[in-house]
Design an enzyme around this catalytic site. Structure first.
Site, PDB file in Angstrom:
ATOM      1  N   SER A 171      23.137  30.179  73.173  1.00  0.00           N
ATOM      2  CA  SER A 171      22.326  28.908  73.300  1.00  0.00           C
ATOM      3  C   SER A 171      21.752  28.878  74.756  1.00  0.00           C
ATOM      4  CB  SER A 171      23.204  27.555  73.352  1.00  0.00           C
ATOM      5  OG  SER A 171      22.369  26.609  73.802  1.00  0.00           O
ATOM      6  N   TYR A 195      30.474  22.686  76.181  1.00  0.00           N
ATOM      7  CA  TYR A 195      29.708  23.555  75.452  1.00  0.00           C
ATOM      8  C   TYR A 195      28.980  24.435  76.395  1.00  0.00           C
ATOM      9  CZ  TYR A 195      25.842  24.392  72.062  1.00  0.00           C
ATOM     10  OH  TYR A 195      25.007  25.007  71.015  1.00  0.00           O
TER      11      TYR A 195
HETATM   12  P1  NAD Z   1      25.457  23.328  62.271  1.00  0.00           P
HETATM   13  O1  NAD Z   1      26.450  22.133  62.444  1.00  0.00           O
HETATM   14  O2  NAD Z   1      24.543  22.993  61.154  1.00  0.00           O
HETATM   15  O3  NAD Z   1      26.709  24.513  61.756  1.00  0.00           O
HETATM   16  C1  NAD Z   1      28.023  24.758  62.338  1.00  0.00           C
HETATM   17  C2  NAD Z   1      28.313  25.717  61.294  1.00  0.00           C
HETATM   18  O4  NAD Z   1      29.756  26.054  61.967  1.00  0.00           O
HETATM   19  C3  NAD Z   1      28.860  25.051  59.885  1.00  0.00           C
HETATM   20  O5  NAD Z   1      28.853  25.770  58.946  1.00  0.00           O
HETATM   21  C4  NAD Z   1      30.441  24.502  60.189  1.00  0.00           C
HETATM   22  O6  NAD Z   1      30.945  24.097  59.025  1.00  0.00           O
HETATM   23  C5  NAD Z   1      30.711  25.597  60.940  1.00  0.00           C
HETATM   24  N1  NAD Z   1      32.136  25.111  61.536  1.00  0.00           N
HETATM   25  C6  NAD Z   1      32.391  24.206  62.548  1.00  0.00           C
HETATM   26  N2  NAD Z   1      33.550  24.344  62.836  1.00  0.00           N
HETATM   27  C7  NAD Z   1      34.013  24.991  62.156  1.00  0.00           C
HETATM   28  C8  NAD Z   1      35.366  25.812  62.306  1.00  0.00           C
HETATM   29  N3  NAD Z   1      36.513  25.112  62.792  1.00  0.00           N
HETATM   30  N4  NAD Z   1      35.635  26.737  61.538  1.00  0.00           N
HETATM   31  C9  NAD Z   1      34.740  27.457  60.986  1.00  0.00           C
HETATM   32  N5  NAD Z   1      33.458  27.139  60.726  1.00  0.00           N
HETATM   33  C10 NAD Z   1      33.198  25.833  61.538  1.00  0.00           C
HETATM   34  O7  NAD Z   1      25.169  23.783  63.592  1.00  0.00           O
HETATM   35  P2  NAD Z   1      24.133  25.014  64.205  1.00  0.00           P
HETATM   36  O8  NAD Z   1      23.135  24.027  64.767  1.00  0.00           O
HETATM   37  O9  NAD Z   1      23.683  25.632  62.839  1.00  0.00           O
HETATM   38  O10 NAD Z   1      24.695  25.905  64.941  1.00  0.00           O
HETATM   39  C11 NAD Z   1      25.142  26.969  64.553  1.00  0.00           C
HETATM   40  C12 NAD Z   1      25.253  27.709  65.993  1.00  0.00           C
HETATM   41  O11 NAD Z   1      24.168  27.715  66.681  1.00  0.00           O
HETATM   42  C13 NAD Z   1      26.400  27.186  67.028  1.00  0.00           C
HETATM   43  O12 NAD Z   1      27.039  28.079  67.700  1.00  0.00           O
HETATM   44  C14 NAD Z   1      25.613  26.318  67.947  1.00  0.00           C
HETATM   45  O13 NAD Z   1      25.940  25.927  69.328  1.00  0.00           O
HETATM   46  C15 NAD Z   1      24.470  27.111  68.288  1.00  0.00           C
HETATM   47  N6  NAD Z   1      23.170  26.447  68.724  1.00  0.00           N
HETATM   48  C16 NAD Z   1      22.515  25.520  67.903  1.00  0.00           C
HETATM   49  C17 NAD Z   1      21.361  25.010  68.708  1.00  0.00           C
HETATM   50  C18 NAD Z   1      20.657  23.881  67.861  1.00  0.00           C
HETATM   51  O14 NAD Z   1      19.735  23.364  68.496  1.00  0.00           O
HETATM   52  N7  NAD Z   1      21.102  23.446  66.599  1.00  0.00           N
HETATM   53  C19 NAD Z   1      20.839  25.547  69.594  1.00  0.00           C
HETATM   54  C20 NAD Z   1      21.321  26.586  70.262  1.00  0.00           C
HETATM   55  C21 NAD Z   1      22.655  27.132  69.768  1.00  0.00           C
END
Ligand code: NAD
Length: 259
Positions: free
Chosen positions: A141, A154
């Site tokens: 991130s 985080y």
């Molecule tokens: P999201 O909530 O849409 O997806 C998260 C995924 O992780 C889902 O498939 C969920 O079921 C899975 N998950 C959660 N807990 C779990 C567990 N215990 N075991 C297995 N799977 C699990 O979120 P996202 O925004 O797509 O995030 C994905 C990644 O991207 C994360 O690591 C997040 O930190 C990172 N990220 C997101 C953003 C953003 O703005 N959305 C920005 C930077 C980084």
């Protein structure tokens, strides 16, 4: 690019699903993972399989449970013959001040966003090194490079995974195994939608102002990053042209970290 076999943790939603779709468009085999309604997950799996022409499977391993993670990796290896690409993407968020931060949330964030990547990587490293090819991508991130208030666990986990990325890169360097971190800014996924209310409470501002003054204010382009853009970067990092790109943290954040 030859057809590859990939495991993507947390790929039932958001960025992980976007990366899975990008890989399916390359006709790769994909192992999906994550939580969600069984019928909806199956519908996504089928949709991707139709795009892929390859094999798209699903395993619901909980990333807080090392034994389940090992079973996920074994199932993928047995099904596809080998794992060429590992994307450590599963993640959760919790927004609160340090003094109010629930300990259970702290433990879960560190386990899912950081420690699970160690277990998945441990499961693939020896085979990738012996075959002389592997691509490991850690979805970190912008918070792996800079901090924000109220996201202590985080930010700690994401800085940790950027460091872990560098060690994997060094251990894989002479064996054709690259490892890179992707560092997105704000992407409009359920993870972001769900933190709008808590951020409003923690900062004492309206939810509308969270989007305008906290999220998009962080990004000079004033636009959200898209999952399609992240998927395209992930495909490139798996390509032959990216063979010398390793140990790096790639910002895809509308200029956030440049400020
Ligand atoms: P999201 O909530 O849409 O997806 C998260 C995924 O992780 C889902 O498939 C969920 O079921 C899975 N998950 C959660 N807990 C779990 C567990 N215990 N075991 C297995 N799977 C699990 O979120 P996202 O925004 O797509 O995030 C994905 C990644 O991207 C994360 O690591 C997040 O930190 C990172 N990220 C997101 C953003 C953003 O703005 N959305 C920005 C930077 C980084």
């Amino acid at each position: 690019m030859p057809a590859l076999s990939a495991v993507i943790t947390g790929s039932t939603s958001g960025i992980g699903l976007g990366i899975a779709e990008a890989f399916a468009k390359e006709n790769w085999n994909v192992m999906l993972n994550g939580f969600g309604d069984a019928d909806e997950v199956e519908a996504e799996r089928k949709r991707l399989e139709e795009i892929a022409g390859g094999d798209v499977r699903y395993n619901g391993a909980d990333m807080t449970k090392p034994a389940e993670i090992r079973m996920l990796m074994k199932e993928a290896e047995d099904a596809f013959g080998q794992i060429d690409v590992l994307v450590n993407n599963a993640g959760i968020q919790h927004v609160a001040s340090i003094e109010e931060f629930p300990e259970g949330k702290l433990d879960a964030i560190i386990a899912i966003n950081l420690v699970s990547a160690f277990h998945t990587t441990k499961a693939v490293m020896a085979a990738m090194k012996s075959r002389g090819f592997g691509r490991i991508i850690n979805v970190a991130s912008a918070h792996g490079l800079v901090a924000s208030p109220f996201k202590s666990a985080y930010v700690a986990a994401k800085h940790g995974i950027v460091g872990f990325t560098k060690t994997i890169a060094l251990e894989g360097a002479e064996h054709g195994v690259t490892c890179n971190a992707i560092c997105p800014g704000y992407v409009k996924t359920p993870l972001v939608e769900n933190q709008i209310a808590d951020t409003a409470k923690a900062r004492g501002i309206s939810e509308e102002d969270v989007v305008k003054k906290v999220m998009l204010e962080a990004q000079p382009t004033k636009e959200f990053v898209t999952v399609k853009q992240i998927g395209a970067l992930a495909v490139f990092l798996c390509s032959e042209n990216a063979a010398q790109i390793t140990g790096a943290a790639h910002q895809i954040d509308g200029g956030w970290v440049a400020k």
